[in-house]
Design an enzyme around this catalytic site. Structure first.
Site, short mmCIF file in Angstrom:
data_model
loop_
_atom_site.label_atom_id
_atom_site.label_comp_id
_atom_site.label_asym_id
_atom_site.label_seq_id
_atom_site.Cartn_x
_atom_site.Cartn_y
_atom_site.Cartn_z
N LYS A 286 103.67 -41.85 -111.42
CA LYS A 286 104.59 -41.86 -110.27
C LYS A 286 105.31 -40.52 -110.15
O LYS A 286 105.47 -39.82 -111.15
CB LYS A 286 105.66 -42.95 -110.49
CG LYS A 286 105.14 -44.37 -110.36
CD LYS A 286 106.29 -45.35 -110.59
CE LYS A 286 105.82 -46.79 -110.50
NZ LYS A 286 105.35 -47.19 -109.16
N ARG A 360 99.85 -56.66 -111.31
CA ARG A 360 98.86 -57.70 -110.99
C ARG A 360 97.91 -57.91 -112.16
O ARG A 360 97.35 -58.99 -112.32
CB ARG A 360 98.12 -57.30 -109.70
CG ARG A 360 97.37 -56.02 -109.81
CD ARG A 360 97.08 -55.40 -108.44
NE ARG A 360 98.29 -54.82 -107.84
CZ ARG A 360 98.32 -54.20 -106.67
NH1 ARG A 360 97.23 -54.07 -105.94
NH2 ARG A 360 99.45 -53.72 -106.18
N1 BES Z 1 106.44 -51.64 -110.08
C1 BES Z 1 105.76 -51.16 -108.94
C2 BES Z 1 106.30 -51.75 -107.64
C3 BES Z 1 107.72 -51.42 -107.28
C4 BES Z 1 107.98 -50.48 -106.32
C5 BES Z 1 108.78 -52.10 -107.84
C6 BES Z 1 109.27 -50.21 -105.94
C7 BES Z 1 110.06 -51.82 -107.48
C8 BES Z 1 110.32 -50.89 -106.52
C9 BES Z 1 104.28 -51.51 -109.04
O1 BES Z 1 103.76 -51.59 -110.31
C10 BES Z 1 103.54 -50.42 -108.34
O2 BES Z 1 103.59 -49.32 -108.82
N2 BES Z 1 102.88 -50.74 -107.25
C11 BES Z 1 102.15 -49.79 -106.50
C12 BES Z 1 100.80 -50.36 -106.21
C13 BES Z 1 99.83 -49.38 -105.62
C14 BES Z 1 99.48 -48.31 -106.64
C15 BES Z 1 98.60 -50.11 -105.17
C16 BES Z 1 102.93 -49.53 -105.22
O3 BES Z 1 103.47 -50.46 -104.66
O4 BES Z 1 103.00 -48.38 -104.83
MN MN Z 2 103.14 -49.69 -111.05
#
Ligand code: BES
Ligand code: MN
Ligand code: ZN
Length: 506
Positions: A286, A360
């Protein structure tokens, strides 16, 4: 915070502050000014009299969360009188009352007041609903996230004692007392969850989370087993392990069981929680900006632990098992990489397109394990996608449901709990996106409809077991303080889930 009920006449009560709700009685098309637009919700004429001048001055409108503090109110034994606006009388309900109690706590504690009495708004809400709502709101408002502040003046700014004044003998004192205690259990469980979520990742590793669950379980009489990497591998939880393998911090599989006598043997609820104690994104790392927030990526799991605490203390007659999949998501020489294929516990193969779609993966195996343990109905909670924040903002959590009857039950519980959630679809058309060239499915696809994609992925592992998925990514953390709640962990979904479990009592 001590809580107690009083049937005193409000004006005769000695307290640091008497809190009274004021409501706006006006309707849009009302031109006649024959009745007062703002009413004071107390049957005690002395209280109404004490508020009369400030109301007739026009300063008080009854607008939601408007607060007016009067010192040495004439005719009252209380040192202060706080009027809190509850908005339009027509739409006032237990949900508003809950927030008002929180707002009263937050207003008063910031003024170094340590105890107060809340006058129950008799005509607006039934006491059986309103009393627990006040207790819940007050406890939620009393939560202070400033754990690691060393300045004593900034800390411990909490209310110590709350009295709820329920006037007259119209209510059964015993019923009121137990309603109040139930509200307290739910609210303290919500704050227990918020405590876990508030901790930074160096102080809330999967191992520490498992220890906290164990300690709580021992206190309330729940069965708790916690497992490490060996068991995860032994159960062939390849999706969960794929995430965990990149971290030096060992993962934890936390299983909490509640099987009370008198529960219907045909119903076995399974609560599955995502507990990524820190989500860096893994190799699909990230951006640095805002990454510190990913300490709350364990909120779903923390919610389920809190729910188990509440249902054990409330002694609900329903068999429930909670499965919490706790791990970090780290980049390292051992981490899984985009393109890797993992075999989930169910036997399905998953092509890892994006290592940041890790929630997931851990849930896939958590759901499968819940089915293996015999759960007849599944609910999962997870901070799963940024996409649910795009869809619903920071206001509503996303609900996904594979079964209409189960959805109806959940929706009723959710309404009762006064938490904002909104249903999103799970049409078969979305399934197209799951296709992989090399495996049964991919873990991430197009960015459009990302919250739905993630839910469709989970559905593959809930299979034919009725299932609800709650995406709390946008709601588990308050980005801003609100009048009724501090900035930080919200404890969203816990109250709805406790109500939902209650609904299965036979
Ligand atoms: N933990 C994140 C989702 C999240 C985003 C939680 C903002 C709290 C606040 C999750 O694991 C994630 O990174 N999701 C990605 C998925 C994508 C890579 C398909 C996302 O939502 O960007
Ligand atoms: Mn994630
Ligand atoms: Zn995550």
């Amino acid at each position: 915070m001590n809580t107690n009920l009083s049937s005193s006449v409000p004006s005769q009560l000695e307290t640091d502050c008497l809190v009274v709700v004021v409501l706006d009685q006006s309707e849009k098309d009302q031109s006649k000014k024959d009745k007062p637009a703002v009413t004071v919700e107390s049957s005690d004429a002395a209280v109404r009299e004490a508020a009369k001048d400030v109301i007739s001055s026009g300063e008080v409108t009854g607008k939601t969360f408007e607060t007016t503090l009067l010192h040495r109110p004439a005719g009252l034994k209380a040192k202060r009188l706080l009027l809190v606006g509850g908005g339009k009388a027509k739409t006032f309900s237990a949900a508003e009352l809950r927030k008002l109690a929180g707002a009263a706590v937050r207003t008063l504690k910031s003024k170094s007041i340590r105890s107060f009495a809340f006058v129950f708004p008799e005509t607006a809400v039934p006491a059986s609903e309103g009393v627990p709502a006040i207790v819940e709101g007050a406890f939620v408002g009393n939560f202070d996230p400033g754990y690691y502040k060393s300045d004593r003046n900034e800390k411990d700014q909490k209310i110590d004692a709350l009295t709820i004044v329920v006037h007259g003998d119209a209510h059964d004192a015993k019923d009121m007392e137990s309603a109040m205690q139930a509200g307290r259990i739910v609210a303290e469980s919500q704050n227990f969850t918020r405590d876990l979520v508030n901790e930074p990742s160096n102080r809330m590793t999967p191992t520490i989370m498992a220890e906290r669950a164990k300690k709580m379980a021992a206190e309330v009489g729940l069965n708790c087993e916690t497992y490490g990497a060996d068991k995860i591998k032994q159960l062939k939880m390849g999706a969960f392990w794929g995430v965990a393998q990149g971290s030096d911090e060992p993962p934890a599989l936390i299983v909490l069981r509640y099987d009370p006598v008198g529960a219907a043997d045909k119903i076995h609820l399974g609560l599955v929680g995502k507990a990524v104690t820190f989500d860096t994104g893994g190799i699909s790392i990230k951006p640095a900006d805002g990454m510190e927030k990913m300490k709350y990526d364990m909120a779903g799991g923390a919610t389920m632990i809190g729910v188990m605490r509440a249902i054990a203390l409330l002694k609900l007659k329903v068999k429930v098992t909670a499965i919490i999949c706790a791990t970090e998501n780290m980049p390292s020489g051992k981490a899984q990489k985009p393109g890797d294929v993992q075999i989930a516990m169910s036997g399905k193969s998953i092509e890892i397109i994006n290592t940041d779609a890790e929630g997931r993966l851990v849930l896939a195996d958590g759901l499968c394990y819940a089915r293996q343990l015999g759960c007849t109905h599944l609910v999962d909670a997870a901070t799963l996608t940024g996409a649910v924040v795009v869809a619903l903002g920071y206001v509503n959590a996303g609900i996904f449901a594979s079964d209409e009857q189960m959805y109806e039950r959940f929706a009723n519980a959710n309404k009762q709990a006064g938490e904002k959630m909104w249903r999103l679809p799970l049409d078969d058309e979305y399934k197209e996106n799951l296709k992989s060239n090399i495996a049964d499915m991919v873990n991430a696809g197009s960015r459009w409809g990302g919250a739905i994609f993630a839910a469709m992925f989970l559905k593959e592992f809930a299979e034919d077991t009725p299932w609800i998925h709650l995406d709390i990514a946008g709601t588990a953390w308050m980005e801003e303080a609100k009048p009724w709640i501090a900035k930080g962990p919200s404890g969203i979904a816990l109250r709805s889930l406790v109500e939902f479990v209650k609904g299965w009592e036979s």
